[in-house]
Each structure stands twice: as C-alpha cells, then as structure tokens.
Design an enzyme around this catalytic site. Sequence first.
Site: not given
Ligand code: PGA
Length: 235
Positions: A92, A195
């Site tokens: 991100e 996820s």
């Molecule tokens: P998520 O995020 O488990 O919501 O896919 C994982 C992460 O960004 O570390």
Amino acid sequence: MIIAANFKTNHTRKSTKEYIETLDKYVSSLKNDDSVLVFPPSTALDKFNLTENISIGVQNAYPVEKGSFTGEIGLEQIEEFKIDTTLIGHSERRHVLGESQDEVREKYTFFKSKGFQIVYCIGEPKEVREQGIEAVMAYNFSQLEGIDLEYENLIIAYEPVWAIGTGLTASNEQIEETLALLKNKIKSPILYGGSVKVANTKEILEIKNCDGILVGTASWDVDAFCQMIEIADNI
Ligand code: PGA
C-alpha cells in the site's frame, strides 16, 4: 513461526489498548515460542507491558532521527516507546502512496543502521503474475534491489498485491513455488501475506519454506488473530 498483525488505518488508541491486553493475556497462556508482531496505527503507539514473544512495531516511519517532515514520525518518536520493529515497503505504501524503491531502500538502510527488526514486504501485481513465474520473480527481486539480505534482523513478507485485502489468496502451489525461489537467495524467515484468515491459516503455514504470516483484515479482530496464533502453536 512469526504471526504478524497489520492494523493499517484501523483501530483507535482505546481499541488498540484493549486488543493488546487481550492478546497479551492469550499469548502468555501458551507455552509456545512463536513470535507475535503487531503493527498498530502510530496514534496508538505506547509502552505496553508485554510477554516476551510479542513485539509492537510501526507500520511506517521516515528515515530520520527527527526534523521537518510534516506528517511523518522519526526515530525519536518511535524510541519513546522502546519500539524497534518496523514494516518497510508494504504494497500500500508502494502502490497507493507511491513510495519508490529508492525511498524504500533509504528507509531500510536507516532502520537497519539502528538495529531494527524489519519486516520487508515484496509482492507482484496481478498483471505480472499473469505473465508467469519468471516475471513474478524478476519483479520481486527488483523490490529487493539495494537491500542487504544478510541483515540478521530481516524478515521478508511475500504479499502478492492482487491478494491483499481482496479475499483472493494465492494458491498453495503459487505460494510454494514463489517461496522456494525466494529461499534460494534469502536466508531470512519469509512470511506469506494476502487474505490470510482463520480458515486458511493452517494450510498456508504448512507450506514448505513458509515461516509465518502477515495478516491485515482478519487480524483486526483479536479473537480471530488469537485463533491464528493457536493454529501456529499446534503445527
Ligand atoms: P490482508 O492484508 O490480510 O487484508 O489481505 C495483508 C497485508 O496487507 O499485510
């Protein structure tokens, strides 16, 4: 194993405190030597009185002691809470906030020089995955450019961008193949992220070369996160 929770922009100071108290009680009751990492938002950082195998880390920090960097926190703000763990290079930050490999490398070099435990994230976007494993590995290795892979406090998190927060998990075969190819070059522990939830924790942790998980969405509920720690404890 290493079980890590990334709160991202979730939880308040109050709910983080409650979460960490519940987590600490739970982890103290286990006899495991798993390492549990929690990355709360920086507004919720504090000095927590925790059992030895839980560490609190920052999700991001600017590579300076202190200075004029509006909106950022530096070493001085982190050290106030005796924190010495950080995430670097999360997808991100790279893809939503536009952090370049140069900036990521600068952060890595700075926090390495301060002896931090660093969870360094890599992972390919969907269009690269669709080009096949060679493209995937070239992309992931490009995100390791300039990163000292011999650093003893380095943990790698492999998180395919297309699997983060989407409910789509990479298949066990995709994870296994990618981790094996990463392990050829990297001696550090490697986590999988993308996820991960209670229902798939066991199968992911059982994949060869998988040393743990980095969990976003499913970790925001403390009971779910404790269940994942319990699953790791039983493997
Ligand atoms: P998520 O995020 O488990 O919501 O896919 C994982 C992460 O960004 O570390």
